[in-house]
Scaffold this active site. Sequence first.
Site, mmCIF file in Angstrom:
data_model
loop_
_atom_site.group_PDB
_atom_site.id
_atom_site.type_symbol
_atom_site.label_atom_id
_atom_site.label_comp_id
_atom_site.label_asym_id
_atom_site.label_seq_id
_atom_site.Cartn_x
_atom_site.Cartn_y
_atom_site.Cartn_z
ATOM 1 N N GLU A 1 0.896 -0.978 0.039
ATOM 2 C CA GLU A 1 0.188 -0.090 0.081
ATOM 3 C C GLU A 1 0.877 1.065 -0.061
ATOM 4 O O GLU A 1 2.145 1.358 0.533
ATOM 5 C CB GLU A 1 -1.068 0.052 1.154
ATOM 6 N N CYS B 1 3.200 8.493 1.231
ATOM 7 C CA CYS B 1 3.422 7.406 2.374
ATOM 8 C C CYS B 1 3.763 6.203 1.772
ATOM 9 O O CYS B 1 3.055 5.497 0.880
ATOM 10 C CB CYS B 1 2.587 7.225 3.421
ATOM 11 N N CYS C 1 5.747 -7.323 7.716
ATOM 12 C CA CYS C 1 6.542 -6.764 8.862
ATOM 13 C C CYS C 1 6.706 -7.735 9.844
ATOM 14 O O CYS C 1 5.979 -8.375 10.085
ATOM 15 C CB CYS C 1 6.050 -5.438 9.216
ATOM 16 N N CYS D 1 4.835 -5.216 16.248
ATOM 17 C CA CYS D 1 4.069 -3.960 17.050
ATOM 18 C C CYS D 1 2.563 -4.281 17.083
ATOM 19 O O CYS D 1 1.666 -4.502 16.118
ATOM 20 C CB CYS D 1 4.155 -2.741 16.315
ATOM 21 N N CYS E 1 -0.371 -2.268 15.016
ATOM 22 C CA CYS E 1 -0.187 -2.289 13.804
ATOM 23 C C CYS E 1 -0.871 -3.346 12.711
ATOM 24 O O CYS E 1 -0.640 -4.396 13.233
ATOM 25 C CB CYS E 1 1.199 -2.085 13.537
ATOM 26 N N CYS F 1 -1.464 2.576 6.537
ATOM 27 C CA CYS F 1 -1.123 1.277 5.966
ATOM 28 C C CYS F 1 -1.543 -0.140 6.534
ATOM 29 O O CYS F 1 -1.327 -0.362 8.034
ATOM 30 C CB CYS F 1 0.356 1.487 5.750
#
Length: 357
Positions: A92, A105, A112, A116, A119, A333
Amino acid sequence: MDKLDLKDLTFEELSGWVASLGEKPFRAKQIFQWVYRGAHSVSEMTDLSKGLREKLDGLCEIGHLEIERKLVSKLDGTIKYLFRLRDGNLIESVLMSYKHGNTLCVSSQVGCRMGCRFCASTIGGLLRSLTPSEIIDQVMKAEEDSGHKISNIVMMGIGEPLDNYDNVIKFLKNVNHKDGLNIGYRHISLSTCGVVDRIYDLAEENLPITLSISLHSPFDEERRKLMPVDVQFPLPSLMEALKAYLNATGRRISVEYAMIRGVNDTKACAEELAKLFGGMLVHINLIPVNNVAERDFEKSGAKQIRQFQERLMKLGLSVTVRRELGSDINAACGQLRKAVLEEEKREQNKLAEVKQK
């Protein structure tokens, strides 16, 4: 043999490759300029001889992303792009308009691995890192589709940029190069959750970009619950790295702080932030956290955020609250990618059921 993607090369690397083909140095500049003018193939490079174009066509290509889905906010015009990569993966980008220009962005990875807890990008883990071409084409494709010149870039999309260090550095060099996209380093922000060893490496690069640190709690114990990276790189080591970065670059650091109701919006948190960053060249950016279905966090109320900001300012810190853009299209995102992947999984399950019948 896979062809070489010209957008994966810095100008210096392209120059060396062109020289290895026995071509004159000025050819590298011609090719580089064509790539960043938006050429889709070597055949479009009309100031190269036909023979050279044919030779290059057998050796290299110019990578391009495909727009899988595009959402436009009716509230503020923010555009969210879902790009399909050549291997079928999705990433994205978000295009936001401000008085000072248009900001994109961008993502740096597919998924990932940082984990976190607030997120959406990290749900499902890391699939792979993006190539320099795949990062820079987010910028080029967004400009081409929207018709808006992008003047600012923030590396705050899907992925941890410093976990894809070498490719991100190539991206930064190409986006800044005068014959590339010619976007000044001072108009680029890179956000990291705190990969300490790479912060030292970035300081040595001496690129005048803005380093943004995702902090989200001034207490190690609480931060560790929110951000597993704190186990490997606890706050004391992160603070040492930030001070070294400031000493090396003289560039103000942005501290990103997601406001989570009842978790990190207390008076004690504000006071500890002041202890950590008092006297340092930093700016605190308070971010109302995005609601994610799989997570049990809620963003702090507007009154609580305002009180937290005022408390920090009284303690001597520079603080702003990030303006929320694209709230009607889930502009944070990771959310659109996850939704589309779930749609595709449901379709695959339906097809499997049909075949079984």
